[in-house]
Enzyme design. Structure first.
Site, PDB file in Angstrom:
ATOM      1  N   SER A  17      41.045  53.290  36.495  1.00  0.00           N
ATOM      2  CA  SER A  17      40.028  53.978  37.193  1.00  0.00           C
ATOM      3  C   SER A  17      39.944  53.946  38.760  1.00  0.00           C
ATOM      4  CB  SER A  17      38.837  53.836  36.649  1.00  0.00           C
ATOM      5  OG  SER A  17      38.400  52.600  36.744  1.00  0.00           O
ATOM      6  N   MET A  94      46.730  42.353  36.254  1.00  0.00           N
ATOM      7  CA  MET A  94      46.437  41.335  35.790  1.00  0.00           C
ATOM      8  C   MET A  94      47.570  40.344  35.782  1.00  0.00           C
ATOM      9  SD  MET A  94      43.314  42.072  35.056  1.00  0.00           S
ATOM     10  CE  MET A  94      42.918  40.676  33.759  1.00  0.00           C
ATOM     11  N   ILE A  96      49.192  36.915  38.232  1.00  0.00           N
ATOM     12  CA  ILE A  96      48.806  36.201  39.367  1.00  0.00           C
ATOM     13  C   ILE A  96      50.244  36.189  40.033  1.00  0.00           C
ATOM     14  CG2 ILE A  96      48.734  33.812  40.013  1.00  0.00           C
ATOM     15  CD1 ILE A  96      47.001  33.564  37.521  1.00  0.00           C
ATOM     16  N   HIS A 113      37.695  43.056  43.115  1.00  0.00           N
ATOM     17  CA  HIS A 113      37.264  42.182  42.087  1.00  0.00           C
ATOM     18  C   HIS A 113      35.690  42.423  41.580  1.00  0.00           C
ATOM     19  CE1 HIS A 113      37.205  38.754  39.308  1.00  0.00           C
ATOM     20  NE2 HIS A 113      35.720  38.330  40.051  1.00  0.00           N
TER      21      HIS A 113
HETATM   22  C1  GRF Z   1      38.098  46.818  37.508  1.00  0.00           C
HETATM   23  O1  GRF Z   1      36.776  46.418  37.128  1.00  0.00           O
HETATM   24  C2  GRF Z   1      38.968  45.756  38.560  1.00  0.00           C
HETATM   25  O2  GRF Z   1      37.602  45.365  39.477  1.00  0.00           O
HETATM   26  C3  GRF Z   1      39.106  44.661  37.789  1.00  0.00           C
HETATM   27  O3  GRF Z   1      39.666  45.214  36.722  1.00  0.00           O
HETATM   28  C4  GRF Z   1      39.116  46.410  36.529  1.00  0.00           C
HETATM   29  C5  GRF Z   1      40.221  47.348  36.249  1.00  0.00           C
HETATM   30  O4  GRF Z   1      39.618  48.544  36.168  1.00  0.00           O
HETATM   31  N1  GRF Z   1      40.009  43.774  38.535  1.00  0.00           N
HETATM   32  P1  GRF Z   1      40.559  50.144  36.343  1.00  0.00           P
HETATM   33  O5  GRF Z   1      42.117  49.719  35.473  1.00  0.00           O
HETATM   34  O6  GRF Z   1      40.540  50.079  37.739  1.00  0.00           O
HETATM   35  O7  GRF Z   1      39.980  51.150  35.692  1.00  0.00           O
END
Ligand code: GRF
Length: 197
Positions: A17, A94, A96, A113
């Protein structure tokens, strides 16, 4: 007019998103960046077909196919060589990244974040905030450095924590702010208004 616009690659792992918010913002003729590709570390990232529907190049490499982080990053590097981004925007990515990778891209790689960093790094930031009993929570766009969820802040947004909030209701309130500040922060980096290194 795409001349003079910075080239941006977005890295995702899931629904994307924030990726969509960046893509939408970049449609504006005066936006200083354009999205040249969306990369995922897994084949089933829901954001990939969404990006493809926008007519944006997509690629994935399943990190589990690689024996090491470095091997995976070499494969990612090959994709980036094709797209030639000026800036990398992590959006729910996700994995590192190694210090070698982040050093190579220092000042040109940013992340969002869902917390008011330096508070509540890592996973489950909304549950962490609720457990801490804070009255304010939010999100941060920052330059990426080797430490997870560290690195200089570009923009932050705050939201109130309300009575009865759950990690889910809080996440929803924060996400709306993420979608607002990430395009703004990317534009600042693209214009050279925010710099690091
Ligand atoms: C978001 O809350 C972002 O800040 C975090 O993971 C989530 C990812 O959501 N790192 P999306 O895939 O951008 O909808």
């Amino acid at each position: 007019m795409t001349e003079g616009k910075k080239r941006v690659a977005i890295l995702i792992s899931g629904r994307g998103s924030n990726m969509s918010a960046l893509i939408e913002a970049a449609k504006a003729p005066d936006y200083p960046a354009r999205i040249v590709g969306v990369f995922a570390n897994r084949p089933d990232a829901a954001g990939l077909p969404i990006a493809a529907n926008y007519g944006i190049a997509t690629a994935w490499r399943w990190h589990k196919d690689y024996p090491s982080r470095t091997g995976f990053e070499l494969a990612l590097g090959d994709v980036l060589k094709l797209w030639r981004p000026d800036i990398i925007a992590l959006a729910g990515f996700m994995r590192i990244l190694t210090p070698e990778f982040t050093a190579k891209w220092q000042g040109r790689i940013i992340n969002i974040h869902p917390s008011l960093l330096p508070l509540h790094r890592g996973l489950h930031s909304h549950a962490q905030a609720l457990a801490d009993g804070v009255t304010e929570h939010g999100c941060t766009v920052h330059f990426v450095t080797p430490g997870m969820d560290e690195g200089p802040t570009i923009l932050q947004a705050r939201v109130p924590v309300l009575p009865g909030d759950t990690p889910e209701t809080l996440a929803e309130r924060v996400l709306a702010e993420e979608h607002r500040i990430y395009p703004e922060a990317l534009a600042m980096v693209a214009r050279g208004e925010a710099r690091f290194g």
